[in-house]
Every structure is written in C-alpha cells, then in structure tokens.
Scaffold this motif. Structure first.
Motif, PDB file in Angstrom:
ATOM      1  N   VAL A 336       0.839  -1.200   0.000  1.00 33.51           N
ATOM      2  CA  VAL A 336       0.000   0.000   0.000  1.00 33.51           C
ATOM      3  C   VAL A 336       0.873   1.250   0.000  1.00 33.51           C
ATOM      4  CG1 VAL A 336      -1.798   1.270   1.228  1.00 33.51           C
ATOM      5  CG2 VAL A 336      -1.833  -1.237   1.211  1.00 33.51           C
ATOM      6  N   LEU A 337       1.881   1.272   0.869  1.00 32.33           N
ATOM      7  CA  LEU A 337       2.736   2.446   0.998  1.00 32.33           C
ATOM      8  C   LEU A 337       3.537   2.722  -0.274  1.00 32.33           C
ATOM      9  CD1 LEU A 337       3.982   4.679   2.747  1.00 32.33           C
ATOM     10  CD2 LEU A 337       5.566   2.962   3.663  1.00 32.33           C
ATOM     11  N   SER A 338       4.009   1.660  -0.923  1.00 35.42           N
ATOM     12  CA  SER A 338       4.872   1.856  -2.095  1.00 35.42           C
ATOM     13  C   SER A 338       4.156   2.570  -3.233  1.00 35.42           C
ATOM     14  CB  SER A 338       5.425   0.510  -2.573  1.00 35.42           C
ATOM     15  OG  SER A 338       4.378  -0.382  -2.916  1.00 35.42           O
ATOM     16  N   ARG A 339       2.852   2.393  -3.337  1.00 35.03           N
ATOM     17  CA  ARG A 339       2.112   3.048  -4.416  1.00 35.03           C
ATOM     18  C   ARG A 339       2.051   4.563  -4.228  1.00 35.03           C
ATOM     19  NH1 ARG A 339      -2.625  -0.538  -3.063  1.00 35.03           N
ATOM     20  NH2 ARG A 339      -1.805  -2.644  -3.354  1.00 35.03           N
ATOM     21  N   GLN A 340       2.268   5.017  -2.995  1.00 33.87           N
ATOM     22  CA  GLN A 340       2.189   6.450  -2.705  1.00 33.87           C
ATOM     23  C   GLN A 340       3.557   7.064  -2.438  1.00 33.87           C
ATOM     24  OE1 GLN A 340      -1.235   7.603  -0.139  1.00 33.87           O
ATOM     25  NE2 GLN A 340      -1.493   5.401   0.178  1.00 33.87           N
ATOM     26  N   ALA A 341       4.615   6.309  -2.643  1.00 29.50           N
ATOM     27  CA  ALA A 341       5.973   6.778  -2.368  1.00 29.50           C
ATOM     28  C   ALA A 341       6.647   7.231  -3.659  1.00 29.50           C
ATOM     29  CB  ALA A 341       6.786   5.659  -1.716  1.00 29.50           C
ATOM     30  N   SER A 353      11.979  -5.909  -2.218  1.00 24.68           N
ATOM     31  CA  SER A 353      12.382  -5.671  -3.600  1.00 24.68           C
ATOM     32  C   SER A 353      11.238  -5.963  -4.567  1.00 24.68           C
ATOM     33  CB  SER A 353      13.596  -6.531  -3.956  1.00 24.68           C
ATOM     34  OG  SER A 353      14.711  -6.223  -3.153  1.00 24.68           O
ATOM     35  N   ALA A 354      10.581  -7.106  -4.406  1.00 28.88           N
ATOM     36  CA  ALA A 354       9.493  -7.485  -5.308  1.00 28.88           C
ATOM     37  C   ALA A 354       8.294  -6.565  -5.156  1.00 28.88           C
ATOM     38  CB  ALA A 354       9.097  -8.940  -5.050  1.00 28.88           C
ATOM     39  N   THR A 355       8.003  -6.158  -3.920  1.00 33.24           N
ATOM     40  CA  THR A 355       6.853  -5.282  -3.688  1.00 33.24           C
ATOM     41  C   THR A 355       7.049  -3.926  -4.345  1.00 33.24           C
ATOM     42  OG1 THR A 355       6.332  -6.384  -1.595  1.00 33.24           O
ATOM     43  CG2 THR A 355       5.488  -4.159  -1.894  1.00 33.24           C
ATOM     44  N   ALA A 359       5.196  -2.012  -7.631  1.00 37.65           N
ATOM     45  CA  ALA A 359       4.608  -0.672  -7.543  1.00 37.65           C
ATOM     46  C   ALA A 359       5.191   0.281  -8.568  1.00 37.65           C
ATOM     47  CB  ALA A 359       4.822  -0.107  -6.137  1.00 37.65           C
ATOM     48  N   GLY A 360       6.268  -0.133  -9.254  1.00 30.21           N
ATOM     49  CA  GLY A 360       6.865   0.707 -10.285  1.00 30.21           C
ATOM     50  C   GLY A 360       7.631   1.890  -9.739  1.00 30.21           C
ATOM     51  N   ALA A 413      11.868   2.150 -16.967  1.00 22.65           N
ATOM     52  CA  ALA A 413      12.104   0.752 -16.585  1.00 22.65           C
ATOM     53  C   ALA A 413      11.183   0.333 -15.446  1.00 22.65           C
ATOM     54  CB  ALA A 413      13.561   0.559 -16.190  1.00 22.65           C
ATOM     55  N   CYS A 414      10.977   1.220 -14.475  1.00 26.64           N
ATOM     56  CA  CYS A 414      10.078   0.907 -13.360  1.00 26.64           C
ATOM     57  C   CYS A 414       8.658   0.654 -13.862  1.00 26.64           C
ATOM     58  CB  CYS A 414      10.091   2.043 -12.345  1.00 26.64           C
ATOM     59  SG  CYS A 414      11.606   2.185 -11.378  1.00 26.64           S
ATOM     60  N   ALA A 415       8.192   1.511 -14.773  1.00 24.86           N
ATOM     61  CA  ALA A 415       6.841   1.337 -15.312  1.00 24.86           C
ATOM     62  C   ALA A 415       6.721   0.049 -16.107  1.00 24.86           C
ATOM     63  CB  ALA A 415       6.488   2.539 -16.186  1.00 24.86           C
ATOM     64  N   THR A 416       7.765  -0.293 -16.852  1.00 28.41           N
ATOM     65  CA  THR A 416       7.747  -1.514 -17.658  1.00 28.41           C
ATOM     66  C   THR A 416       7.615  -2.748 -16.783  1.00 28.41           C
ATOM     67  OG1 THR A 416       9.050  -0.517 -19.429  1.00 28.41           O
ATOM     68  CG2 THR A 416       9.072  -2.921 -19.275  1.00 28.41           C
ATOM     69  N   PHE A 417       8.439  -2.831 -15.744  1.00 27.29           N
ATOM     70  CA  PHE A 417       8.407  -4.028 -14.914  1.00 27.29           C
ATOM     71  C   PHE A 417       7.185  -4.084 -14.015  1.00 27.29           C
ATOM     72  CE2 PHE A 417      12.868  -4.174 -16.212  1.00 27.29           C
ATOM     73  CZ  PHE A 417      12.940  -5.500 -16.593  1.00 27.29           C
ATOM     74  N   ALA A 418       6.628  -2.931 -13.666  1.00 28.74           N
ATOM     75  CA  ALA A 418       5.361  -2.952 -12.933  1.00 28.74           C
ATOM     76  C   ALA A 418       4.270  -3.573 -13.801  1.00 28.74           C
ATOM     77  CB  ALA A 418       4.976  -1.535 -12.517  1.00 28.74           C
ATOM     78  N   THR A 419       4.271  -3.249 -15.081  1.00 25.73           N
ATOM     79  CA  THR A 419       3.306  -3.838 -16.006  1.00 25.73           C
ATOM     80  C   THR A 419       3.526  -5.343 -16.141  1.00 25.73           C
ATOM     81  OG1 THR A 419       3.152  -1.771 -17.262  1.00 25.73           O
ATOM     82  CG2 THR A 419       2.430  -3.774 -18.370  1.00 25.73           C
ATOM     83  N   VAL A 420       4.786  -5.733 -16.249  1.00 24.43           N
ATOM     84  CA  VAL A 420       5.107  -7.168 -16.339  1.00 24.43           C
ATOM     85  C   VAL A 420       4.646  -7.901 -15.081  1.00 24.43           C
ATOM     86  CG1 VAL A 420       7.004  -8.824 -16.430  1.00 24.43           C
ATOM     87  CG2 VAL A 420       7.042  -6.815 -17.917  1.00 24.43           C
ATOM     88  N   MET A 421       4.893  -7.294 -13.924  1.00 18.97           N
ATOM     89  CA  MET A 421       4.506  -7.935 -12.658  1.00 18.97           C
ATOM     90  C   MET A 421       2.992  -8.099 -12.552  1.00 18.97           C
ATOM     91  SD  MET A 421       7.168  -8.484 -10.401  1.00 18.97           S
ATOM     92  CE  MET A 421       6.749  -8.016  -8.744  1.00 18.97           C
ATOM     93  N   ALA A 422       2.252  -7.179 -13.150  1.00 16.10           N
ATOM     94  CA  ALA A 422       0.791  -7.229 -13.050  1.00 16.10           C
ATOM     95  C   ALA A 422       0.162  -8.232 -14.000  1.00 16.10           C
ATOM     96  CB  ALA A 422       0.210  -5.838 -13.315  1.00 16.10           C
ATOM     97  N   SER A 423       0.935  -8.733 -14.959  1.00 17.25           N
ATOM     98  CA  SER A 423       0.391  -9.653 -15.952  1.00 17.25           C
ATOM     99  C   SER A 423       0.658 -11.101 -15.548  1.00 17.25           C
ATOM    100  CB  SER A 423       1.008  -9.373 -17.320  1.00 17.25           C
ATOM    101  OG  SER A 423       2.407  -9.609 -17.291  1.00 17.25           O
ATOM    102  N   GLY A 424      -0.085 -11.995 -16.162  1.00 19.34           N
ATOM    103  CA  GLY A 424       0.139 -13.417 -15.915  1.00 19.34           C
ATOM    104  C   GLY A 424      -0.528 -13.907 -14.647  1.00 19.34           C
TER     105      GLY A 424
END
Length: 442
Positions: A336-341, A353-355, A359-360, A413-424
């Motif tokens: 929750v916190l990472s999305r607002q940081a 690290s994964a969390t 959050a990108g 890069a952060c946005a790219t991997f956040a998208t990857v993490m959200a898929s699958g």
C-alpha cells in the motif's frame, strides 16, 4: 524448465513397519516450514492460502511473532521459535556481518535443530503430510530421507543456488570479470567446503547419526534441494534457469502477500497527503542495528529536500527529534505504501524488492549480507535500482538517490516491470499447482 514439463511423482505407500503408516482415509496435511523474518515468511503465507483454497489443511510453522498474521490468513499455526529466541538472534551484532552472518544464523539454528525435528516428526506421524520448506527448513529434508515424507523445496532468491553459470553477487566475495567457468566452479567449491560445510556439517551430521542417517556434505549447495521438486519463487526474467541448477527446479514468479487492509495508519496517510510523495526508508524488519543506515538515508533525503517515511520496529534506531518532513512508523504495509511513495531506500530483501518493483518505484538498495547484494545487483541491471554500500560516504547516497529520481530511463524501466509484474497468473497459484502436481498424498 517450465511448470508444464515437470513430471508428477508418486511416493510408495507407507508400510506396516513404517512409523508413518496410518489409515488411508485420513485427510492429508500440508506442513509449511518458513524460516526467517517477514520477507521470508510472508510469501509462504500466501502460498499456504493458495493451497488451502484447493481444499487442503495447511499448517505453517514459523517464529512466534507471526502467529496472528498466519491465523488471520486462515491457516493453522505452530510456533517453531519463541519470541525470546528470535530476539536473541536478531540482537546478535554479527547477524548482518557479510562474513560472519551465515555462521551467526546457523549458531542459533543448530541449537534448535533436534527439537524442531522431533516436533515435526510428531506432526507427520499424525496424518499423511506433504512438507513445503524454505531454504533453511532443513528438517523437512531430514524427514524426507528418514521417513519418506514428500517434500517441495521453495527458494525465495537466486542466491540460494550455487551456480557457476549465473554466480550470485556476495559482499566480501567479488568475482573478477572474465573468470573462466572452471575457476568460478573451483572457487564456489572451496567456499562451500571451507566456509559453509565447515559451519553446518557438525550439528547436522550429529543429528543425522542420532536418527540413523549417514553423514552428508555439500549441504547448502546440493543436499538441501528436494529431489522431488525445487521451486524458484521468482520470474525467469529476474534470474533465468541455468544448466547447473537442480534439474527439477522451476521458476514460478514472486509470491507476494497483499496487505490485510488497503489503508495506511491515519497519521501516516495524513503525512503523505500533506505534501509531495515521500521516499520510504527501511533497513528491514529484522535489522536491529540500522541506526547508521537510517542516519545516512535521512541525510541524503534532507540534502535533496525530500520528505521521508522511516519504517522500522526498532524506534531507538531513529533520532528522537524528527523534523516535520520526516514521519516514523513501526510498521506499514509496503504494497500500500509503495504506491504512494517516490522511491524506497532499503536493504535489498527479496520481499521488499518485489513489492516495490510491482509498484513501479525506484529503489536505492543498501545491501548488508545474505541474498541482499545479489538482489541489488539484479535490480540494478534491470534499470530500476542503484546500489550503495552501507559505509559509503553520505554524498554517494545523495548522488545515487537523486540520480534515480531524476533519470527518465529509470522511470521507464520501473513502469515496464510494474506492467510485467501485473500480468500473468499469480505466483502463489503457480506454486500451489507445482506442489500438488509433484507428489501424491494418497
């Protein structure tokens, strides 16, 4: 190797002479052995929930401080370590030393090994049991050998594997560039024999002798991996399978446990809402010696005129008087916190690290020991993080943190991997299917 290529394995039924023989109609149990701090236990809670959703009784064994969290997740809980015993280990000043750390952990583990084995043996004698064990859940491997208990080993970080093809980065051991593979293998073998086996084998082989098993060597590099199934709880793009990994190892993704509530503590939320997105500073839930880490991170934040949230259960590590631009919290749900940081400054534990990756957000990683240097190196190669050593000059911390926040390539890069993490599919579901597809509990 993909999950679909893993053959299903069936164990021989218990014989009348076996101490595990029991009526076949008894509902089987899945016993999860989760050894470590929050980042080591939380992934197994969500794996346990996925297994429970498939109709199995799931019991998770961890240190006593996780009882409420495990039970709130709908799982049965058994304490493998008291709060007092856990505190003694965490307070040990050598715990996070890059050279002494492993021996320090083992010193505390070894004294509890016989009792843990007896406790778990009593459980598997009650009913058919499948064990899911973390890297340090060595008693699960003993029960597999001695009593034929099905076992799935789950590693949370790539550094758990001794690979010469994709060698883990470790503090205190720097691999010269251009080394041939044979030289890396030779060095890994020496480290294994002189620095790892020398620590682990006396207590482990002493227990093995008491339960009628022959001594073993290469404990952490070979023996601890279940010959039935090894699950690598990270995606292949984080660490790709290698030829010298266990042949039954499968990458399954990061199993991340959602926060029990979607809301932050009201005081923390008010602080966030009152200004620009803050950076989050945390040395980890098991770091009781993080005063210098926090001081350097705060100095970098103030020099860059950034607001900050410091998260640690050890209030004494944080200056008593904090400026209005800094908020202290003993705990906060990071997903929750990472999305607002704006960014995280942390130790490089795989859970954090994964969390933050999901959050990108950029990560400044300050690794101490164990898997942290390797996690930091992998995230830095992905372009989402920078790494500084704990004793680096404050100016280096400031430079690296400022560079992360200002570099558009990092943001991309952060946005790219956040998208990857959200898929699958969810990693916990993938791992649950691997666990249940590996052995028969009948």
């Amino acid at each position: 190797m993909s999950a679909s290529s893993v053959p299903s394995r069936s164990l021989q039924p218990a014989t009348a002479q076996s101490p595990l023989a029991r009526p076949a109609a008894v509902q089987p149990r899945i016993l999860i052995l989760a050894v470590g701090s929050a980042g080591d236990v939380y992934p197994f809670i969500v794996i346990g929930q996925a297994l429970r959703a498939r109709g199995f009784e799931v019991t998770l064994m961890a240190s006593a401080n996780f009882e409420e969290r495990v039970q709130r997740a709908g799982l049965q809980f058994i304490s493998g370590l008291s709060q007092q015993e856990l505190d003694a280990g965490i307070r040990d000043p050598d715990l996070w030393d890059p050279v002494k750390g492993f021996a320090t952990i083992w010193k505390h583990m070894a004294r509890h090994l016989p009792a843990a084995y007896s406790q778990q043996l009593a459980l598997v004698r009650e009913k058919p049991t499948l064990i899911v064990a973390s890297t340090l859940g060595l008693t699960g491997r003993l029960l597999q050998e001695a009593h034929g208990v099905p076992l799935v080993t789950v590693h949370l970080a790539p550094s758990c594997l001794f690979s010469a093809d994709d060698t883990a980065v470790r503090r205190g051991l720097h691999w010269p560039r251009g080394w041939p593979r044979w030289a890396v293998r030779l060095t890994l073998g020496l480290v294994d024999r002189l620095m790892v086996d020398a620590v682990v084998r006396p207590a482990l082989n002493g227990l093995r002798a008491n339960i009628g098993l022959a001594p073993v060597r290469r404990v952490m590099s070979e023996w601890l991996h279940s010959p039935q199934q090894v699950v690598c709880a990270w995606p292949a793009w984080f660490a790709a399978p290698q030829a010298d990994w266990p042949p039954n190892a499968v990458c399954a993704g990061f199993p991340r446990m959602p926060a029990p509530t979607a809301e932050l503590d009201p005081a923390l939320q008010r602080f966030i809402d009152d200004g620009e997105a803050p950076i989050v500073i945390t040395p980890g839930s098991a770091m009781a010696h993080g005063s210098d880490f926090i001081a350097r991170a705060l100095a970098a934040a103030m020099a860059l005129e950034l607001r900050a949230v410091v998260v640690t259960p050890y209030r004494e590590q944080v200056p008593a008087d904090l400026p209005a631009t800094v908020h202290y919290a003993a705990y906060a749900p990071f997903d929750v916190l990472s999305r607002q940081a704006a960014a995280f400054v942390h130790h490089g534990g795989i859970g954090t690290s994964a969390t933050v990756l999901a959050a990108g957000k950029p990560q400044l990683i300050v690794p101490f020991a164990f898997d942290q240097p390797d996690n930091a190196a992998r995230l830095t190669r992905l372009g989402v993080a920078a790494t500084v050593l704990p004793d680096s000059a404050p100016a280096v911390w400031q430079q690296q943190l400022g560079g992360l926040l200002e570099d558009p390539a990092v943001a991309k890069a952060c946005a790219t991997f956040a998208t990857v993490m959200a898929s699958g599919p969810a990693a916990a579901d993938t791992i649950a299917e691997l666990v249940l597809g590996t052995v028969s509990l009948s």
